[in-house]
Design a protein around this motif. Structure first.
Motif, PDB file in Angstrom:
ATOM      1  N   GLY A   3      16.635 -36.691  33.024  1.00 48.60           N
ATOM      2  CA  GLY A   3      16.889 -35.789  32.021  1.00 48.60           C
ATOM      3  C   GLY A   3      18.138 -34.793  32.208  1.00 48.60           C
ATOM      4  O   GLY A   3      18.510 -34.568  33.469  1.00 48.60           O
ATOM      5  N   ASP A   5      19.143 -30.797  31.248  1.00 48.16           N
ATOM      6  CA  ASP A   5      18.824 -29.588  30.594  1.00 48.16           C
ATOM      7  C   ASP A   5      19.833 -28.490  30.913  1.00 48.16           C
ATOM      8  O   ASP A   5      19.897 -27.898  32.204  1.00 48.16           O
ATOM      9  N   HIS A   7      21.677 -24.875  29.903  1.00 46.19           N
ATOM     10  CA  HIS A   7      21.720 -23.590  29.028  1.00 46.19           C
ATOM     11  C   HIS A   7      23.144 -22.977  29.186  1.00 46.19           C
ATOM     12  O   HIS A   7      23.736 -22.838  30.312  1.00 46.19           O
ATOM     13  N   ASP A  42      19.317 -26.830  15.298  1.00 49.73           N
ATOM     14  CA  ASP A  42      19.209 -27.779  16.267  1.00 49.73           C
ATOM     15  C   ASP A  42      19.897 -29.110  15.782  1.00 49.73           C
ATOM     16  O   ASP A  42      19.829 -29.573  14.764  1.00 49.73           O
ATOM     17  N   GLY A  52      18.513 -36.851  22.694  1.00 49.50           N
ATOM     18  CA  GLY A  52      18.826 -35.573  23.046  1.00 49.50           C
ATOM     19  C   GLY A  52      18.715 -34.399  21.978  1.00 49.50           C
ATOM     20  O   GLY A  52      18.757 -34.851  20.665  1.00 49.50           O
ATOM     21  N   ASN A  53      19.262 -33.182  22.318  1.00 49.98           N
ATOM     22  CA  ASN A  53      18.871 -32.115  21.498  1.00 49.98           C
ATOM     23  C   ASN A  53      19.906 -30.914  21.796  1.00 49.98           C
ATOM     24  O   ASN A  53      20.066 -30.848  22.966  1.00 49.98           O
ATOM     25  N   HIS A  62      21.456 -24.700  24.167  1.00 48.95           N
ATOM     26  CA  HIS A  62      20.564 -25.385  25.096  1.00 48.95           C
ATOM     27  C   HIS A  62      20.681 -26.873  24.707  1.00 48.95           C
ATOM     28  O   HIS A  62      20.159 -27.312  23.886  1.00 48.95           O
ATOM     29  N   THR A  64      19.489 -30.653  25.768  1.00 48.21           N
ATOM     30  CA  THR A  64      18.638 -31.260  26.553  1.00 48.21           C
ATOM     31  C   THR A  64      18.865 -32.795  26.215  1.00 48.21           C
ATOM     32  O   THR A  64      19.251 -33.277  25.107  1.00 48.21           O
ATOM     33  N   LYS A  66      17.194 -36.861  27.348  1.00 50.06           N
ATOM     34  CA  LYS A  66      16.379 -37.997  28.227  1.00 50.06           C
ATOM     35  C   LYS A  66      17.522 -39.159  28.145  1.00 50.06           C
ATOM     36  O   LYS A  66      17.749 -39.651  27.394  1.00 50.06           O
ATOM     37  N   GLN A  75      23.681 -39.716  35.629  1.00 49.35           N
ATOM     38  CA  GLN A  75      23.176 -38.353  35.275  1.00 49.35           C
ATOM     39  C   GLN A  75      23.981 -37.360  35.808  1.00 49.35           C
ATOM     40  O   GLN A  75      24.341 -36.506  34.931  1.00 49.35           O
ATOM     41  N   GLU A  79      26.182 -35.186  32.944  1.00 47.52           N
ATOM     42  CA  GLU A  79      26.044 -33.449  32.876  1.00 47.52           C
ATOM     43  C   GLU A  79      27.374 -33.126  33.282  1.00 47.52           C
ATOM     44  O   GLU A  79      27.506 -32.147  32.611  1.00 47.52           O
TER      45      GLU A  79
END
Length: 91
Positions: A3, A5, A7, A42, A52-53, A62, A64, A66, A75, A79
């Protein structure tokens, strides 16, 4: 399942932040063939191997996501690319 994540702070009015997220999503959707849509502030996006979102708030984004089995091996690269785009658009 791996995942992401993230911010990321921003200082744009929320409408401008949404426009910038929409612009990035439109370009990435063309490039990587994924679907996206808004639900309030969102944005949900999906394609094979990614779900994702991106939540847009007055002070931050934010992100996020998967990642499926194949993309989980990438990953760090995924990212890093997301952070680079966010820095370019929101810094």
């Amino acid at each position: 399942m791996a995942g992401i994540d993230i911010h990321h702070p921003h200082s744009m009015p929320i409408a401008k932040a949404r426009e910038a997220v929409e612009d990035v999503a439109r370009k990435l959707a063309d490039r990587f063939d994924f679907e996206y849509g808004w639900e309030g502030d969102d944005m949900h996006f999906k394609r094979a191997g990614v779900d994702g979102n991106i939540a847009v708030t007055p002070e931050q984004l934010h992100v996020t996501a998967k990642l499926g089995f194949l993309l989980s091996a990438l990953q760090g690269t995924v990212e890093q690319e997301i952070r680079k785009v966010l820095d370019e658009k929101f810094s």
